[in-house]
Design a protein around this motif. Structure first.
Motif, PDB file in Angstrom:
ATOM      1  N   GLU A   8       0.770  -1.074   0.295  1.00 34.44           N
ATOM      2  CA  GLU A   8      -0.321   0.164   0.063  1.00 34.44           C
ATOM      3  C   GLU A   8       1.065   1.238  -0.077  1.00 34.44           C
ATOM      4  N   GLU A   9       1.886   1.384   1.064  1.00 32.74           N
ATOM      5  CA  GLU A   9       2.426   2.426   0.853  1.00 32.74           C
ATOM      6  C   GLU A   9       3.483   2.341  -0.215  1.00 32.74           C
ATOM      7  N   ARG A  10       4.402   1.168  -1.015  1.00 35.23           N
ATOM      8  CA  ARG A  10       4.605   1.412  -1.959  1.00 35.23           C
ATOM      9  C   ARG A  10       3.768   2.030  -3.180  1.00 35.23           C
ATOM     10  N   TYR A  11       3.191   0.943  -3.468  1.00 33.57           N
ATOM     11  CA  TYR A  11       2.100   2.087  -4.289  1.00 33.57           C
ATOM     12  C   TYR A  11       1.265   2.494  -4.520  1.00 33.57           C
ATOM     13  N   HIS A  12       0.768   2.945  -3.111  1.00 35.54           N
ATOM     14  CA  HIS A  12      -0.585   4.143  -2.883  1.00 35.54           C
ATOM     15  C   HIS A  12      -1.539   3.782  -4.079  1.00 35.54           C
TER      16      HIS A  12
END
Length: 254
Positions: A56-60
């Protein structure tokens, strides 16, 4: 008492002697197994949670992570994931969570698939072509590392950065041996685009399918996920390193 009776009696006594420590220590054995399994399940759920949050943090965007499996050689979990807003099986990709002495590492091949599929669709835009992309380096599965005692930290040092993929193109076009000139031009265009994306290497497998074996969309989906067996293929062209292709003459089917 007969000789046979003696043997039976001795056997019964031996069984009783073996059962005594098992009965005495069974609560300890039970608790060890129970909490060992609980610990593994906790680690498994924890790894899936870490994977979800990292993606989630990596690809928003949000992802659904499932099918976590533990591999003790490198103390890591491998699992599958799909975007939450696109849960179709065609969107599945691989995720791995590795634990080392000083950090937890999450690796996935989502971006690689996202990058390559549009390139494939640029070159092979017709609906009679469909694709399967597999990340081969950095590897999600570590079984190709022959050094079983290699630690994760050592592995990071030994294998340099770079991306390698294996691309399979499946064609439902008429049965033709090898590639047509038009298809070769499309392969050259694909190679050019992939070099611009800084991929380290890529093998290309171009398969022609028997139309009679692809009866519906479910069959296509199965091939995308698992590949196609020889019973469904009429011919195959293998380009060992696609990134070495600069013109149609460079395409040699093996």
């Amino acid at each position: 008492m007969s000789k046979k009776g003696w043997f039976i009696g001795i056997g019964i006594i031996a069984v009783i002697i073996l059962l005594i420590p098992l009965i005495m220590f069974s609560p300890i054995i039970y608790m060890s197994l129970k909490y060992g399994i609980q610990t593994l399940l906790a680690d498994k759920n924890g790894a899936m949670h870490i994977a979800e949050k990292t993606l989630e943090e990596r690809y928003h965007q949000e992802f659904i992570v499932s099918n976590a499996k533990y591999f003790d050689v490198f103390d890591h979990f491998e699992m599958e994931a799909v975007p939450k807003d696109q849960p179709e099986s065609s969107q599945k990709f691989n995720v791995a969570v590795y634990k080392s002495s000083n950090k937890t590492e999450v690796r996935d091949d989502y971006q690689i698939r996202k990058d390559i599929l549009p390139l494939l669709r640029q070159s092979f835009s017709d609906s009679k072509y469909f694709f399967r992309v597999k990340n081969t380096f950095p590897g999600i599965e570590l079984t190709f590392w022959n050094k079983e005692d290699l630690t994760w930290d050592e592995a990071l040092k030994e294998y340099p950065s770079g991306f390698s993929v294996s691309v399979a193109v499946y064609s439902l076009s008429p049965d033709t041996e090898g590639l047509t000139e038009n298809e070769k031009k499309r392969v050259v265009k694909l190679a050019e685009n992939m070099r611009n994306y800084k991929f380290k290497s890529s093998d290309l497998y171009f398969h022609r399918l028997k139309p009679s074996t692809v009866t519906n969309s479910a069959t296509v989906q199965e091939i995308i996920e698992k590949g196609a067996g020889s019973d469904r293929i009429t011919s195959t062209c293998v380009v060992v390193d696609l990134l070495d292709v600069f013109r149609t003459e460079d395409i040699v089917c093996r």
